[in-house]
Design a protein around this motif. Structure first.
Motif, PDB file in Angstrom:
ATOM      1  N   ASN A 100       4.978  -4.084  -2.980  1.00 26.75           N
ATOM      2  CA  ASN A 100       5.515  -2.798  -2.556  1.00 26.75           C
ATOM      3  C   ASN A 100       5.866  -1.959  -3.789  1.00 26.75           C
ATOM      4  O   ASN A 100       5.641  -2.370  -4.921  1.00 26.75           O
ATOM      5  CB  ASN A 100       6.723  -2.988  -1.625  1.00 26.75           C
ATOM      6  CG  ASN A 100       7.872  -3.737  -2.296  1.00 26.75           C
ATOM      7  OD1 ASN A 100       8.231  -3.470  -3.447  1.00 26.75           O
ATOM      8  ND2 ASN A 100       8.472  -4.678  -1.572  1.00 26.75           N
ATOM      9  N   PRO A 109       9.886  -0.388   1.532  1.00 25.80           N
ATOM     10  CA  PRO A 109      10.782  -1.137   2.417  1.00 25.80           C
ATOM     11  C   PRO A 109      11.985  -0.326   2.886  1.00 25.80           C
ATOM     12  O   PRO A 109      12.390  -0.421   4.054  1.00 25.80           O
ATOM     13  CB  PRO A 109      11.224  -2.318   1.536  1.00 25.80           C
ATOM     14  CG  PRO A 109      10.141  -2.465   0.517  1.00 25.80           C
ATOM     15  CD  PRO A 109       9.647  -1.080   0.255  1.00 25.80           C
ATOM     16  N   ARG A 136       2.375  -4.578   6.061  1.00 24.79           N
ATOM     17  CA  ARG A 136       3.165  -4.757   4.845  1.00 24.79           C
ATOM     18  C   ARG A 136       3.882  -3.465   4.504  1.00 24.79           C
ATOM     19  O   ARG A 136       3.283  -2.392   4.439  1.00 24.79           O
ATOM     20  CB  ARG A 136       2.282  -5.164   3.671  1.00 24.79           C
ATOM     21  CG  ARG A 136       3.100  -5.543   2.441  1.00 24.79           C
ATOM     22  CD  ARG A 136       2.254  -6.048   1.308  1.00 24.79           C
ATOM     23  NE  ARG A 136       1.602  -4.973   0.594  1.00 24.79           N
ATOM     24  CZ  ARG A 136       0.340  -4.964   0.215  1.00 24.79           C
ATOM     25  NH1 ARG A 136      -0.462  -5.962   0.547  1.00 24.79           N
ATOM     26  NH2 ARG A 136      -0.160  -3.953  -0.452  1.00 24.79           N
ATOM     27  N   LEU A 137       5.182  -3.548   4.266  1.00 30.56           N
ATOM     28  CA  LEU A 137       5.968  -2.364   3.969  1.00 30.56           C
ATOM     29  C   LEU A 137       5.806  -2.003   2.495  1.00 30.56           C
ATOM     30  O   LEU A 137       6.299  -2.704   1.609  1.00 30.56           O
ATOM     31  CB  LEU A 137       7.437  -2.598   4.307  1.00 30.56           C
ATOM     32  CG  LEU A 137       7.772  -2.762   5.792  1.00 30.56           C
ATOM     33  CD1 LEU A 137       9.266  -2.974   5.976  1.00 30.56           C
ATOM     34  CD2 LEU A 137       7.294  -1.562   6.599  1.00 30.56           C
ATOM     35  N   SER A 183       4.674   1.498   6.143  1.00 33.28           N
ATOM     36  CA  SER A 183       3.729   0.403   5.928  1.00 33.28           C
ATOM     37  C   SER A 183       2.429   0.898   5.296  1.00 33.28           C
ATOM     38  O   SER A 183       2.167   2.100   5.184  1.00 33.28           O
ATOM     39  CB  SER A 183       3.403  -0.276   7.258  1.00 33.28           C
ATOM     40  OG  SER A 183       2.627   0.590   8.077  1.00 33.28           O
TER      41      SER A 183
END
Length: 344
Positions: free
Chosen positions: A67, A30, A26-27, A35
């Protein structure tokens, strides 16, 4: 569908610990492509320096549900399910109530915090064994609209001189954003309110020397395009991002300690989760040995008393604090001027 997860090995005082990282791809950032697993590896890579700066202190975790662009919240109490190598210490908040707060003693605890979606680590200025008496004087130089990081550099250099004249040794780091943080190790002999008064004394002296560049004005409407010396960060339960802590900003920047001779060429965007481990390995930790020779607040507190005698009193506290002795009215100056005579 099976949940995505991986394991990471973290060395510590009791050997290697195997820690689970869920959603490793999962970033969190982003835009920077960083991650959750990258963050865990970052914490391991900077572990010794991170612990030296932030370990053995009550610490608040800034956590995110997704995020860094999404929902966030702050954990002061140890989250449920904390492993047995994560401890807590009771601290007293400004309200007077006492509650346990997380303490990090080994880097595995920081990696576990990453698993709990922590991005930013906010340590207290005091140690776990003596939470009421800070062993760091901290001054946050916060550039206001119309100013930028480069405008904080001359303020930081002059502040270093102010502290030296008061018998203190200043250490510098980027905030990870627009500003700079100046720390000075001190003997843990004074409660938070006295340390705040020492910070105000230093801030006022800096303002006298650089009145066009620096301000201690609490109200934003009075600051102008100057660098604000945020004295309220010295209060109990007020924290700033710790050294080597990532920041929840698009470039995955880090609050990075610097040598003073690096400051003129520094760019906060250069110090990131991707670059700081290599920098640390190549150049070492500029804050190593910070607490070898703590200083005394005697001179700064003398300046505070001098300013009191000259009519310069207490400054405003944060709005969530109880009303404090000697504090000026908590009303925006423009609103106070616009009140009708006799209006409450």
């Amino acid at each position: 569908m099976a949940r995505e997860e991986t394991m990471v090995s973290v060395e510590g005082p009791d050997g290697s610990r195997e820690l689970r990282i869920s959603s490793p791809s999962r970033l969190l950032w982003p835009e920077a492509g960083v991650s959750k697993l990258d963050l865990a590896h970052y914490m391991i890579a900077v572990g010794a320096a991170f612990l030296a700066a932030n370990g053995d202190r009550p610490i608040t975790l800034q956590r995110f549900s997704g995020n860094v662009d999404g929902e966030q919240f702050f954990s002061k109490n140890p989250p449920k399910g904390a492993p047995d190598f994560v401890r807590a210490v009771d601290v007293v908040y400004p309200s007077g109530r006492s509650h346990p707060q997380l303490v990090i003693d080994e880097i595995a605890a920081a990696v576990w915090a990453v698993q709990m979606n922590t991005v930013v680590f906010h340590p207290w200025a005091s140690r776990a064994a003596n939470p009421d008496n800070p062993d760091q004087l901290r001054i946050d130089l916060d550039p206001q609209p119309g100013t930028w990081f480069k405008d904080a550099i001359p303020a930081a250099r002059e502040l270093r001189q102010v502290l030296a004249e008061a018998g203190l040794t200043g250490f510098i780091k980027t905030s990870g954003n627009r500003g700079l943080h100046v720390f000075a190790p001190i003997e843990p002999a004074h409660e938070f309110l006295e340390v705040r008064h020492a910070v105000i004394a230093a801030a006022r002296e800096l303002e006298r020397r650089m009145p066009e560049q620096v301000t201690t004005a609490w109200w934003k409407e009075e600051r102008g395009a100057r660098v604000f010396v945020d004295f309220n960060q010295a209060n109990r339960d007020r924290t700033i991002a710790g050294a080597y802590s990532p920041r929840a900003l698009p470039a995955a920047t880090v609050s990075c300690p610097l040598e003073w001779d690096e400051l003129d060429d520094a760019d906060p965007l250069q110090y990131t989760v991707a670059t700081v481990p290599g920098r640390l390995q190549a150049t070492g930790d500029p804050w190593a040995g910070m607490h070898n020779s703590p200083g005394s607040l005697e001179a700064l507190l003398g300046w505070w008393e001098r300013d009191l005698a000259a009519g310069l009193g207490e400054l405003p506290f944060p709005p969530d604090f109880p009303k404090m002795p000697g504090e000026p009215p908590r009303v925006q100056p423009s609103r106070a001027r616009n009140k009708e005579p006799g209006q409450p």
